[in-house]
Design an enzyme around this catalytic site. Structure first.
Site, PDB file in Angstrom:
ATOM      1  CG  HIS A 133      -1.829   0.711   1.577  1.00  0.00           C
ATOM      2  ND1 HIS A 133      -1.793   2.462   2.229  1.00  0.00           N
ATOM      3  CD2 HIS A 133      -3.067   0.529   1.055  1.00  0.00           C
ATOM      4  CE1 HIS A 133      -2.818   2.899   1.694  1.00  0.00           C
ATOM      5  NE2 HIS A 133      -3.577   1.805   1.575  1.00  0.00           N
ATOM      6  CD  GLN A 213      -7.057  -4.573   3.707  1.00  0.00           C
ATOM      7  OE1 GLN A 213      -8.216  -5.116   4.221  1.00  0.00           O
ATOM      8  NE2 GLN A 213      -7.259  -3.246   3.531  1.00  0.00           N
ATOM      9  CB  CYS A 374      -3.732   3.238  -1.624  1.00  0.00           C
ATOM     10  SG  CYS A 374      -4.868   4.190  -1.558  1.00  0.00           S
TER      11      CYS A 374
END
Ligand SMILES: *Cc1c(COP(=O)(O)O)cnc(C)c1O
Length: 416
Positions: A133, A213, A374
């Site tokens: 990310h 995540q 992103c």
């Protein structure tokens, strides 16, 4: 569709009744009941978290660590007890190793500054992966530019797995830190963190894990992973925005300079010299988002009561079910097909722009994400400008997936 036994799924985790815990999920979008498939961007909050935050504002609010009056003492106890809740959640033995931050982005910036400015010099290297990310790219890039270090990138395969041989080759005596995501927010790949940490440690290199995540979707055991830093955001574990967690090993945190200076992070201040507080206070300058921290504690207890193992299993079933149904659609490509995958499906349909797909799904009440998520280097790797992404959580049902699939089919029809 329907190769998966619905009975088995609902017996294991009753998503239909879990959904009722989330007020927003009984809302409708475009006069259709809302199917929320964007938990990878932000998860929804159960009523009990919303109520806990409201209760704090109405009955408990005062600044912490300062007042001698009851209200402030009570707020301090509530805030500090969340630190213990987080330590239990991650299986951290030393509660002082848990630092409150504003979120994942803030926490990575904290480490890039505090660790980076203490330990990284010209000629050193920092290893990240091709599936990070932007939050786990840009702060390291900034650090490299400032001190004259170099960023090294672990490549990924066509199915979206890290190239572990290349990873091994990238580690050298110049490597000062490895910063890698636990789970890709685009491809869903679950990375072999334990193995990566062991390899780095065999060369005395610390490892930071972006768990944005990871922590929401599986049981994380810090003592087992043995990573040096682990980071996640409150709003992706059914908590509020504005709060996140940085776990760091005491050994590193104590040797790192503070990131921000101000109130609450000092022992004493004169105009000649300031001495810093012990961890965790050293990294928590200023008044923290007290209500958000307390909400986060409640969210974690909610997830623990349901069970992270069951949540992970449920999401795996949803992912398999959705992948099977979506790949039956002609012209649909799924990006990220690693066998060990979390509840994230990025896809493209020939002839339909991902943004148009997102808009058409929204007309059907299905909320998904469209864009680069992103993670522009991942888009570059798979040679697409954007994807449509559906991401799942504990409150999603097989019916939600059916709605997604039929809506994707309709969108495709409109464009052909
Ligand atoms: C969402 C996300 C971030 C950023 O989290 P913020 O809460 O926006 O700071 C970083 N890494 C990954 C893998 C993410 O999914």
């Amino acid at each position: 569709m329907g190769k998966i036994d619905r009975e088995v799924v609902t017996v294991d985790l009753d998503a239909e009744s879990i959904k009722k815990d989330f007020p927003i999920l009984s809302n409708s979008e475009n006069n259709k009941s809302l199917v929320y498939l964007d938990s990878g961007a932000s998860a929804q909050m159960p009523r009990l978290v919303i109520d806990r935050i409201n209760h704090y504002h109405q009955h408990e609010h005062a600044n912490i660590h300062r007042g001698v009056y009851d209200l402030s003492e009570q707020a301090t106890i509530s805030y500090e007890s969340v630190r213990s809740t987080v330590a239990r959640f991650l299986n951290v033995a030393d509660t002082s190793e848990v630092i409150f931050t504003k979120g994942t982005t803030h926490a990575i910036n904290l480490v890039a500054h505090a660790f980076g400015r203490t330990f990284v010099r010209a000629g050193d290297e920092i290893v990240i992966s091709h599936m990070e990310h932007h939050s786990n790219i840009v702060p390291w890039q900034q650090l490299c530019e400032e001190v004259g270090a170099t960023l090294k990138i672990i490549p990924i395969s066509d199915i979206g797995e890290l190239d572990m041989e290349a990873y091994g080759r990238l580690l050298s005596e110049r490597t000062k830190i490895v910063a890698v995501t636990h789970v890709s927010n685009v491809l869903g790949t679950i990375n072999p963190i334990k193995e990566m940490v062991a390899l780095a440690h065999s060369k005395d290199i610390p490892v930071l894990v972006d768990g944005a995540q990871g922590a929401p979707h599986m049981k994380v055991d810090i003592q087992d992973l043995d990573c040096d830093f682990y980071i996640f955001s409150g709003h992706k574990v059914c908590g509020p925005t504005g709060i996140g967690i940085l776990y760091g090993k005491r050994n590193w945190l104590e040797r790192m300079n503070p990131y921000e200076g101000g109130g609450d992070m000092i022992l004493s201040v004169t105009f000649e010299k300031t001495t810093y507080a012990e961890i965790p206070a050293k990294f928590e300058a200023g008044t923290p988002p007290i209500a958000s921290a307390i909400g986060l504690g409640e969210a974690i207890k909610y997830l623990e009561a349901i069970g992270l193992e069951r949540i992970e299993k449920h999401e795996k079933v949803l992912t398999r079910y959705a992948t099977e149904a979506l790949t039956e659609i002609n012209g649909l490509t799924v990006y990220g097909t690693a066998p060990n995958k979390a509840g994230v499906i990025s896809f493209g349909v020939k002839g339909v722009h991902p943004h148009d797909m997102g808009t058409l799904l929204s007309d059907d009440g299905v909320a998904v994400r469209a864009g680069h998520h992103c993670a522009q280097p991942v888009m570059q790797r798979f040679k697409v400008p954007a994807t449509t992404r559906a991401s799942f959580y504990l409150y999603n049902t097989l019916e939600d997936i059916d709605r997604l699939v039929s809506s994707v089919r309709n969108a495709k029809k409109i464009f052909s």
